[in-house]
Motif scaffolding. Structure first.
Motif, PDB file in Angstrom:
ATOM      1  N   ARG A  63       0.832  -1.214   0.000  1.00 63.17           N
ATOM      2  CA  ARG A  63       0.000   0.000   0.000  1.00 63.17           C
ATOM      3  C   ARG A  63       0.859   1.255   0.000  1.00 63.17           C
ATOM      4  NH1 ARG A  63      -4.220  -0.926   4.689  1.00 63.17           N
ATOM      5  NH2 ARG A  63      -4.501   1.297   4.407  1.00 63.17           N
ATOM      6  N   LEU A  64       1.956   1.206   0.738  1.00 59.04           N
ATOM      7  CA  LEU A  64       2.870   2.358   0.764  1.00 59.04           C
ATOM      8  C   LEU A  64       3.457   2.584  -0.626  1.00 59.04           C
ATOM      9  CD1 LEU A  64       4.799   1.621   4.077  1.00 59.04           C
ATOM     10  CD2 LEU A  64       2.940   3.254   3.738  1.00 59.04           C
ATOM     11  N   ALA A  65       3.832   1.493  -1.292  1.00 60.02           N
ATOM     12  CA  ALA A  65       4.426   1.594  -2.631  1.00 60.02           C
ATOM     13  C   ALA A  65       3.435   2.210  -3.612  1.00 60.02           C
ATOM     14  CB  ALA A  65       4.875   0.221  -3.110  1.00 60.02           C
ATOM     15  N   LYS A  66       2.187   1.814  -3.502  1.00 57.16           N
ATOM     16  CA  LYS A  66       1.158   2.377  -4.385  1.00 57.16           C
ATOM     17  C   LYS A  66       1.041   3.883  -4.152  1.00 57.16           C
ATOM     18  CE  LYS A  66      -3.656   1.833  -5.714  1.00 57.16           C
ATOM     19  NZ  LYS A  66      -4.903   1.114  -5.476  1.00 57.16           N
ATOM     20  N   GLU A  67       1.048   4.284  -2.891  1.00 62.07           N
ATOM     21  CA  GLU A  67       0.945   5.710  -2.543  1.00 62.07           C
ATOM     22  C   GLU A  67       2.159   6.496  -3.028  1.00 62.07           C
ATOM     23  OE1 GLU A  67      -1.397   8.539  -1.474  1.00 62.07           O
ATOM     24  OE2 GLU A  67      -2.033   6.552  -0.826  1.00 62.07           O
ATOM     25  N   LEU A  68       3.335   5.880  -2.920  1.00 63.02           N
ATOM     26  CA  LEU A  68       4.579   6.545  -3.313  1.00 63.02           C
ATOM     27  C   LEU A  68       4.913   6.361  -4.796  1.00 63.02           C
ATOM     28  CD1 LEU A  68       6.712   5.493  -0.215  1.00 63.02           C
ATOM     29  CD2 LEU A  68       5.754   7.752  -0.666  1.00 63.02           C
ATOM     30  N   LYS A  69       4.126   5.511  -5.471  1.00 61.75           N
ATOM     31  CA  LYS A  69       4.347   5.210  -6.895  1.00 61.75           C
ATOM     32  C   LYS A  69       5.758   4.653  -7.136  1.00 61.75           C
ATOM     33  CE  LYS A  69       0.987   8.575  -8.576  1.00 61.75           C
ATOM     34  NZ  LYS A  69       0.238   8.718  -7.385  1.00 61.75           N
ATOM     35  N   ARG A  70       6.103   3.666  -6.293  1.00 60.48           N
ATOM     36  CA  ARG A  70       7.409   3.006  -6.390  1.00 60.48           C
ATOM     37  C   ARG A  70       7.230   1.509  -6.189  1.00 60.48           C
ATOM     38  NH1 ARG A  70      11.165   6.173  -2.393  1.00 60.48           N
ATOM     39  NH2 ARG A  70      12.649   4.650  -3.155  1.00 60.48           N
ATOM     40  N   LYS A  71       8.258   0.750  -6.453  1.00 63.75           N
ATOM     41  CA  LYS A  71       8.212  -0.695  -6.256  1.00 63.75           C
ATOM     42  C   LYS A  71       8.190  -1.002  -4.757  1.00 63.75           C
ATOM     43  CE  LYS A  71      10.720  -1.780 -10.469  1.00 63.75           C
ATOM     44  NZ  LYS A  71      11.947  -2.363 -11.040  1.00 63.75           N
ATOM     45  N   PRO A  72       7.397  -2.002  -4.345  1.00 62.45           N
ATOM     46  CA  PRO A  72       7.304  -2.338  -2.918  1.00 62.45           C
ATOM     47  C   PRO A  72       8.657  -2.677  -2.280  1.00 62.45           C
ATOM     48  CG  PRO A  72       5.570  -3.431  -4.143  1.00 62.45           C
ATOM     49  CD  PRO A  72       6.482  -2.789  -5.152  1.00 62.45           C
ATOM     50  N   GLN A  73       9.514  -3.393  -3.006  1.00 59.97           N
ATOM     51  CA  GLN A  73      10.824  -3.755  -2.451  1.00 59.97           C
ATOM     52  C   GLN A  73      11.689  -2.518  -2.227  1.00 59.97           C
ATOM     53  OE1 GLN A  73       9.352  -5.102  -5.089  1.00 59.97           O
ATOM     54  NE2 GLN A  73       9.183  -7.293  -4.728  1.00 59.97           N
ATOM     55  N   GLU A  74      11.608  -1.543  -3.146  1.00 56.90           N
ATOM     56  CA  GLU A  74      12.369  -0.296  -2.977  1.00 56.90           C
ATOM     57  C   GLU A  74      11.880   0.470  -1.756  1.00 56.90           C
ATOM     58  OE1 GLU A  74      12.026   2.104  -6.484  1.00 56.90           O
ATOM     59  OE2 GLU A  74      13.013   0.622  -7.760  1.00 56.90           O
ATOM     60  N   VAL A  75      10.568   0.530  -1.595  1.00 53.68           N
ATOM     61  CA  VAL A  75       9.995   1.221  -0.436  1.00 53.68           C
ATOM     62  C   VAL A  75      10.442   0.540   0.851  1.00 53.68           C
ATOM     63  CG1 VAL A  75       7.851   1.826   0.751  1.00 53.68           C
ATOM     64  CG2 VAL A  75       8.034   2.126  -1.724  1.00 53.68           C
ATOM     65  N   ALA A  76      10.412  -0.790   0.869  1.00 48.13           N
ATOM     66  CA  ALA A  76      10.832  -1.538   2.059  1.00 48.13           C
ATOM     67  C   ALA A  76      12.295  -1.236   2.404  1.00 48.13           C
ATOM     68  CB  ALA A  76      10.625  -3.034   1.845  1.00 48.13           C
ATOM     69  N   GLU A  77      13.158  -1.238   1.401  1.00 47.97           N
ATOM     70  CA  GLU A  77      14.580  -0.984   1.652  1.00 47.97           C
ATOM     71  C   GLU A  77      14.826   0.449   2.129  1.00 47.97           C
ATOM     72  OE1 GLU A  77      17.154  -2.271  -1.519  1.00 47.97           O
ATOM     73  OE2 GLU A  77      16.103  -4.189  -1.680  1.00 47.97           O
ATOM     74  N   GLU A  78      14.201   1.420   1.472  1.00 50.30           N
ATOM     75  CA  GLU A  78      14.387   2.824   1.865  1.00 50.30           C
ATOM     76  C   GLU A  78      13.806   3.101   3.247  1.00 50.30           C
ATOM     77  OE1 GLU A  78      16.138   5.316   0.368  1.00 50.30           O
ATOM     78  OE2 GLU A  78      16.814   3.719  -0.946  1.00 50.30           O
ATOM     79  N   LEU A  79      12.645   2.532   3.506  1.00 53.54           N
ATOM     80  CA  LEU A  79      12.021   2.725   4.812  1.00 53.54           C
ATOM     81  C   LEU A  79      12.841   2.056   5.905  1.00 53.54           C
ATOM     82  CD1 LEU A  79       9.660   4.048   6.219  1.00 53.54           C
ATOM     83  CD2 LEU A  79       8.280   2.037   5.692  1.00 53.54           C
ATOM     84  N   SER A  80      13.405   0.899   5.610  1.00 56.51           N
ATOM     85  CA  SER A  80      14.268   0.222   6.575  1.00 56.51           C
ATOM     86  C   SER A  80      15.458   1.105   6.950  1.00 56.51           C
ATOM     87  CB  SER A  80      14.756  -1.107   5.993  1.00 56.51           C
ATOM     88  OG  SER A  80      15.669  -1.716   6.866  1.00 56.51           O
ATOM     89  N   LYS A  81      16.084   1.711   5.947  1.00 53.58           N
ATOM     90  CA  LYS A  81      17.223   2.615   6.209  1.00 53.58           C
ATOM     91  C   LYS A  81      16.789   3.807   7.046  1.00 53.58           C
ATOM     92  CE  LYS A  81      19.567   1.453   1.900  1.00 53.58           C
ATOM     93  NZ  LYS A  81      19.898   1.907   0.551  1.00 53.58           N
ATOM     94  N   ALA A  82      15.638   4.397   6.705  1.00 51.47           N
ATOM     95  CA  ALA A  82      15.151   5.577   7.429  1.00 51.47           C
ATOM     96  C   ALA A  82      14.800   5.227   8.876  1.00 51.47           C
ATOM     97  CB  ALA A  82      13.933   6.172   6.716  1.00 51.47           C
ATOM     98  N   LEU A  83      14.185   4.074   9.086  1.00 54.69           N
ATOM     99  CA  LEU A  83      13.824   3.667  10.445  1.00 54.69           C
ATOM    100  C   LEU A  83      15.056   3.349  11.281  1.00 54.69           C
ATOM    101  CD1 LEU A  83      10.740   1.425   9.640  1.00 54.69           C
ATOM    102  CD2 LEU A  83      10.717   3.659  10.759  1.00 54.69           C
ATOM    103  N   THR A  84      16.027   2.704  10.673  1.00 56.53           N
ATOM    104  CA  THR A  84      17.274   2.399  11.377  1.00 56.53           C
ATOM    105  C   THR A  84      17.985   3.686  11.769  1.00 56.53           C
ATOM    106  OG1 THR A  84      17.470   0.301  10.205  1.00 56.53           O
ATOM    107  CG2 THR A  84      19.472   1.180  11.206  1.00 56.53           C
ATOM    108  N   ALA A  85      18.010   4.654  10.871  1.00 55.71           N
ATOM    109  CA  ALA A  85      18.676   5.935  11.130  1.00 55.71           C
ATOM    110  C   ALA A  85      17.911   6.799  12.133  1.00 55.71           C
ATOM    111  CB  ALA A  85      18.854   6.703   9.821  1.00 55.71           C
TER     112      ALA A  85
END
Length: 122
Positions: A63-85
């Motif tokens: 659902r996040l990927a649809k909202e961001l108009k990006r691939k779900p795996q890319e959103v997961a990886e970017e969000l993982s980095k942001a949450l870790t940071a």
């Protein structure tokens, strides 16, 4: 409605805290968060993983990927980095599995909230 009152209305406090950290991380992706990414909506997206060893919460990023108009795996990886940071006390580790984030919450954060709640009967 204030941010803290929204968290107070959600049933699972640790889940609400994790949802809030995710929402803050998402605000780095978007200049303005749409209604579909409000705190209660993100809270609803968080699931329990099928196995306890996978984490305390799982976030499917479709659902996040649809909202961001990006691939779900890319959103997961970017969000993982942001949450870790983020350095949040509610995030211990995050494992990315395809389009899913498996989020581990530190036992100390849970105890800090649960022990007083148990002692006062709430």
């Amino acid at each position: 409605m204030t941010y803290s009152s929204v968290i107070g209305q959600l049933h699972d406090h640790s889940k609400a805290q994790v949802a809030a950290v995710i929402q803050q991380a998402l605000s780095g992706f978007l200049s303005e968060l749409p209604a579909s990414l409000e705190l209660d909506k993100i809270y609803g997206m968080l699931e329990r993983p099928p196995e306890a060893t996978m984490g305390d919460y799982a976030l499917p990023c479709f659902r996040l990927a649809k909202e961001l108009k990006r691939k779900p795996q890319e959103v997961a990886e970017e969000l993982s980095k942001a949450l870790t940071a983020s350095g949040s006390p509610w995030i211990e580790t995050i494992d990315t599995a395809g389009a899913f984030l498996n989020i581990h919450v530190p036992a100390a954060a849970l105890a800090k909230h649960l022990v007083p709640a148990i002692l006062d009967g709430s």
